[in-house]
Design an enzyme around this catalytic site. Sequence first.
Site, PDB file in Angstrom:
ATOM      1  N   HIS A 128      19.280  27.496 -14.559  1.00  0.00           N
ATOM      2  CA  HIS A 128      20.018  28.617 -15.172  1.00  0.00           C
ATOM      3  C   HIS A 128      19.269  29.924 -15.040  1.00  0.00           C
ATOM      4  CE1 HIS A 128      23.141  26.326 -17.256  1.00  0.00           C
ATOM      5  NE2 HIS A 128      22.224  25.428 -17.519  1.00  0.00           N
ATOM      6  N   GLN A 179      29.167  20.750 -11.356  1.00  0.00           N
ATOM      7  CA  GLN A 179      29.776  19.436 -11.145  1.00  0.00           C
ATOM      8  C   GLN A 179      30.743  19.479  -9.966  1.00  0.00           C
ATOM      9  OE1 GLN A 179      29.111  20.787 -14.095  1.00  0.00           O
ATOM     10  NE2 GLN A 179      28.823  19.262 -15.695  1.00  0.00           N
ATOM     11  N   THR A 205      -3.886  -5.500   1.552  1.00  0.00           N
ATOM     12  CA  THR A 205      -3.242  -4.188   1.622  1.00  0.00           C
ATOM     13  C   THR A 205      -4.015  -3.260   2.562  1.00  0.00           C
ATOM     14  OG1 THR A 205      -4.415  -3.385  -0.335  1.00  0.00           O
ATOM     15  CG2 THR A 205      -2.260  -4.377  -0.697  1.00  0.00           C
ATOM     16  N   LYS A 209       0.853  -1.190   0.000  1.00  0.00           N
ATOM     17  CA  LYS A 209       0.000   0.000   0.000  1.00  0.00           C
ATOM     18  C   LYS A 209       0.885   1.236   0.000  1.00  0.00           C
ATOM     19  CE  LYS A 209      -4.523   0.600   0.826  1.00  0.00           C
ATOM     20  NZ  LYS A 209      -5.507  -0.113  -0.004  1.00  0.00           N
ATOM     21  N   ARG A 257      28.186  34.686 -12.447  1.00  0.00           N
ATOM     22  CA  ARG A 257      26.810  34.315 -12.787  1.00  0.00           C
ATOM     23  C   ARG A 257      26.065  33.935 -11.514  1.00  0.00           C
ATOM     24  NH1 ARG A 257      26.961  28.013 -15.115  1.00  0.00           N
ATOM     25  NH2 ARG A 257      27.949  27.174 -13.254  1.00  0.00           N
TER      26      ARG A 257
END
Length: 299
Positions: free
Chosen positions: A264, A236, A61, A13, A180
């Site tokens: 971005h 990264q 269930t 469930k 940025r």
Amino acid sequence: MAGRFDLQGRHGKSRVRVSRVWRRPADAGGHLFVEWSVAVSVVSDCLPSYTSDDNSAIVATDSIKNTVYVKAKECTEVVSMEEFAVILGRHFTSLYPQVSEATVTIVERPWERVAVDGKPHSHGFKLGSEKHTTEVTVKKSGSLLINSGIQGYSLLKTTQSGFEGFVRDRYTLLPETRERIVATEVTAWWRYPFEHISQLPSKPFCFTQRYQDVKKVLADTFFGPPEVGVYSPSVQNTLYLMAREVLTRFPDIASVQLRMPNLHFLPVNLSGKENPGLVKLLMMCTCQLMNHMEPLKQH
Ligand SMILES: O=c1[nH]c(=O)c2[nH]c(=O)[nH]c2[nH]1
């Protein structure tokens, strides 16, 4: 000739919504409140229910759902989600001979204590954003797998980020930059080293505290010191440093996996107009790091 098949049944469930309040006095920290969305799935030897009309071995269930409520009520002492998942997993694998394995997944709704005039409220909560998650698998043998994580952890900094030196070819439009905005929504998973019920610490290991610790280390590494921050040459690299810091700081975390889409904010060329606007795009970064340390020994 009749075919022969390997058949394994799994049922359960999901989206069982349960909440629990522990009513501590105000001078002991006030009420504690959790709201969990629980999913349970069991590996169960009830193959005749698949191949015939014999349902005699099925744990319904609906009963699984009710068990979640009963077990939550029985937790008179405060438990973390991870501990609650282990309680459920042990219950299903020990009560029913036909259930060999149970996987319990829990996502917590982030209710946070409010502060009024700077003072933590004894019984008032507001909804936050990022979510604590866990997935625990318990086998009848007592073997165990505990993963916990965080979902929807949005982080942004307005400077101290750049992206240079990447592949430039006829498909490249992106200018190089050392200045940025960088923003992401972190999804993290980490594995605890306890591989058997018997390895679970006897005094409650505070999984909830460890979740808060990991969250802080992820954010602190992303942002750097408050005044100056820390320069990020790529999502990264920042992702790797965040994962590495988690493993370095917490030997009781065996491995960590991070997923960090780059949200971005790119300047738009409005040809002649002042104040360039910003657009949002999406890029994905993922990585997995393992802690090559011995599993925790029991003391
Ligand atoms: O930090 C980044 N890594 C990338 O791989 C990438 N790709 C991209 O277009 N911008 C960025 N930024």
